[in-house]
Scaffold this motif. Structure first.
Motif, PDB file in Angstrom:
ATOM      1  N   SER A 292      26.568  64.840  -5.540  1.00  0.00           N
ATOM      2  CA  SER A 292      27.132  66.265  -4.667  1.00  0.00           C
ATOM      3  C   SER A 292      27.062  66.952  -5.664  1.00  0.00           C
ATOM      4  O   SER A 292      27.012  68.283  -5.887  1.00  0.00           O
ATOM      5  CB  SER A 292      27.751  65.910  -3.889  1.00  0.00           C
TER       6      SER A 292
ATOM      7  N   THR B 177      18.309  62.903   3.031  1.00  0.00           N
ATOM      8  CA  THR B 177      18.959  62.637   2.524  1.00  0.00           C
ATOM      9  C   THR B 177      18.738  63.421   1.172  1.00  0.00           C
ATOM     10  O   THR B 177      19.866  63.975   0.705  1.00  0.00           O
ATOM     11  CB  THR B 177      19.112  61.164   1.290  1.00  0.00           C
TER      12      THR B 177
ATOM     13  N   ALA C 218      27.742  59.001  -3.282  1.00  0.00           N
ATOM     14  CA  ALA C 218      27.269  60.332  -2.881  1.00  0.00           C
ATOM     15  C   ALA C 218      28.168  61.617  -3.177  1.00  0.00           C
ATOM     16  O   ALA C 218      27.637  62.389  -3.485  1.00  0.00           O
ATOM     17  CB  ALA C 218      28.642  59.924  -1.221  1.00  0.00           C
ATOM     18  N   ASP C 219      29.459  61.412  -3.864  1.00  0.00           N
ATOM     19  CA  ASP C 219      30.200  62.274  -4.899  1.00  0.00           C
ATOM     20  C   ASP C 219      29.571  62.952  -5.999  1.00  0.00           C
ATOM     21  O   ASP C 219      29.567  63.647  -6.794  1.00  0.00           O
ATOM     22  CB  ASP C 219      31.629  61.746  -4.889  1.00  0.00           C
TER      23      ASP C 219
ATOM     24  N   GLN D  83      38.074  57.910   0.111  1.00  0.00           N
ATOM     25  CA  GLN D  83      37.837  59.746  -0.520  1.00  0.00           C
ATOM     26  C   GLN D  83      36.588  59.938  -0.612  1.00  0.00           C
ATOM     27  O   GLN D  83      36.130  59.364  -1.107  1.00  0.00           O
ATOM     28  CB  GLN D  83      39.208  59.974  -0.566  1.00  0.00           C
ATOM     29  N   THR D  84      35.863  61.245   0.222  1.00  0.00           N
ATOM     30  CA  THR D  84      34.724  61.952  -0.320  1.00  0.00           C
ATOM     31  C   THR D  84      34.671  62.805  -0.597  1.00  0.00           C
ATOM     32  O   THR D  84      35.563  63.756   1.006  1.00  0.00           O
ATOM     33  CB  THR D  84      33.502  60.866   0.086  1.00  0.00           C
ATOM     34  N   GLY D  85      34.339  63.635  -1.323  1.00  0.00           N
ATOM     35  CA  GLY D  85      33.910  65.087  -0.413  1.00  0.00           C
ATOM     36  C   GLY D  85      33.353  65.649   0.234  1.00  0.00           C
ATOM     37  O   GLY D  85      33.308  66.442   1.103  1.00  0.00           O
ATOM     38  N   ASP D  86      32.119  64.997   0.899  1.00  0.00           N
ATOM     39  CA  ASP D  86      31.230  65.119   1.707  1.00  0.00           C
ATOM     40  C   ASP D  86      31.382  63.790   2.559  1.00  0.00           C
ATOM     41  O   ASP D  86      29.562  63.232   2.707  1.00  0.00           O
ATOM     42  CB  ASP D  86      29.545  65.550   1.095  1.00  0.00           C
ATOM     43  N   GLU D  87      31.235  63.945   3.943  1.00  0.00           N
ATOM     44  CA  GLU D  87      31.214  62.525   5.049  1.00  0.00           C
ATOM     45  C   GLU D  87      29.889  62.369   5.265  1.00  0.00           C
ATOM     46  O   GLU D  87      29.634  60.846   5.533  1.00  0.00           O
ATOM     47  CB  GLU D  87      32.623  63.181   6.098  1.00  0.00           C
ATOM     48  N   GLN D  88      29.451  62.947   5.731  1.00  0.00           N
ATOM     49  CA  GLN D  88      28.486  62.824   6.745  1.00  0.00           C
ATOM     50  C   GLN D  88      27.224  63.026   5.244  1.00  0.00           C
ATOM     51  O   GLN D  88      26.142  61.864   5.497  1.00  0.00           O
ATOM     52  CB  GLN D  88      28.341  64.827   6.857  1.00  0.00           C
ATOM     53  N   PHE D  89      27.404  63.333   3.720  1.00  0.00           N
ATOM     54  CA  PHE D  89      26.199  63.059   3.270  1.00  0.00           C
ATOM     55  C   PHE D  89      26.454  61.523   2.675  1.00  0.00           C
ATOM     56  O   PHE D  89      25.611  60.996   2.801  1.00  0.00           O
ATOM     57  CB  PHE D  89      26.768  64.139   1.923  1.00  0.00           C
ATOM     58  N   MET D  90      27.543  61.065   2.940  1.00  0.00           N
ATOM     59  CA  MET D  90      27.650  59.413   2.094  1.00  0.00           C
ATOM     60  C   MET D  90      26.959  58.958   3.956  1.00  0.00           C
ATOM     61  O   MET D  90      26.404  57.774   3.923  1.00  0.00           O
ATOM     62  CB  MET D  90      29.219  59.230   2.492  1.00  0.00           C
TER      63      MET D  90
END
Length: 287
Positions: A286, A248, A282-283, A216-223
């Motif tokens: 962010s 990035t 990523a989280d 799980q990630t808050g921002d899939e695109q950023f990951m």
């Protein structure tokens, strides 16, 4: 009907229609019944299933699919193959629809809605190797309702799809595929199983779609931006790879702090991080 998995039957059809292989479509037709059977088994095709086949060619695999599935939609870009499919190799089957379309432009969500009431379908394909990744990633990203994808790919691509952190094959493709699906190599296929013979070895890989992503990630695109940056310059440390990448938008101090929080050394490379660790990174970045 004579099986096209037998070389002599494939040659007879090609001669009958004076078919010329198109290099631009990456056409290599399967001529091995054992491999065809392995693909059907790997995909787990049953009489309950609707199957979309990408690139049926002269219908070699399509015949097997029609025998095993409830319904089949065969999507073929080469219009020269349509008469062979409609008038000859598939004419005895009433559970197949043949579409002369480019799979990259076809609205598969709409197709599944119309043909299968939006329920998950299975995809089977012997893809041109140069567009394997765009097609597979396009299916994932479009969130087409899928149960699994069983495809013939270049052997080294199959190895990359299922690679684990720290191995030479591990990279952005490994992480992207494993975020959406569980890969399983069902068979390695030598060059003599095709007509014409390709220059590389092949593999049948099944991608079983996850019902929910394994991380799980808050921002899939950023990951995924972090993942692509990490492997764009894979010999660099993760810090330098991320900072040097314009997508990035992170600075060195932020990456160093994030790595420290994640319990990773400043010298770590992207190839050492798992999917879960990229999601964690990523989280943190962010925040």
């Amino acid at each position: 009907m004579a099986s096209l998995g037998e070389p002599k039957n494939t040659i007879a059809i090609l001669n009958k229609y004076h078919f010329v292989f198109q290099k631009k479509f990456g056409q290599n037709f399967l001529i091995d019944t054992h491999v065809l059977e392995k693909i059907i088994r790997a995909a787990g095709i049953t009489k309950e299933d609707m199957v979309i086949e990408i690139g049926p060619g002269i219908g070699t695999m399509t015949q097997y699919l029609c025998e095993s599935a409830r319904s089949v939609v065969a999507v073929e870009i080469d219009r020269n193959l349509i008469p062979i499919l409609e008038e000859d190799t598939l004419r005895d089957y009433d559970n197949v629809t043949i579409l002369n379309e480019d799979i990259l432009k076809l609205d598969l969500n709409q197709l599944v809605k119309e043909k299968n009431e939006g329920r998950p379908v299975k995809i089977v394909a012997n893809l041109p190797y140069y567009i394997t990744t765009p097609i597979i990633m396009g299916l994932f990203e479009a969130r087409v309702p899928l149960e699994n994808i069983t495809v013939m790919v270049q052997r080294e691509v199959a190895c990359r799809m299922q690679a684990k952190p720290g191995s030479k094959d591990y990279g952005a493709l490994s992480l992207a595929v494993q975020y959406y699906a569980e890969p399983y190599i069902a068979a390695y296929v030598p060059q003599n199983c095709f007509m014409p013979r390709p220059n590389v070895g092949s593999a049948v890989i099944r991608l079983m779609l996850h019902k929910t992503p394994p991380v799980q990630t808050g921002d899939e695109q950023f990951m995924f931006a972090l993942i692509h940056a990490a492997f764009h310059q894979r010999r660099k440390t993760l810090v330098n790879a991320l900072v040097n990448d314009s997508e990035t938008g992170v600075d060195k101090e932020a990456v160093l702090r994030a790595l420290e929080r994640a319990g990773k050394p400043a010298t770590v490379r992207g190839e050492a991080l798992s999917l879960e660790e990229f999601a964690q990174l990523a989280d943190i970045l962010s925040l």
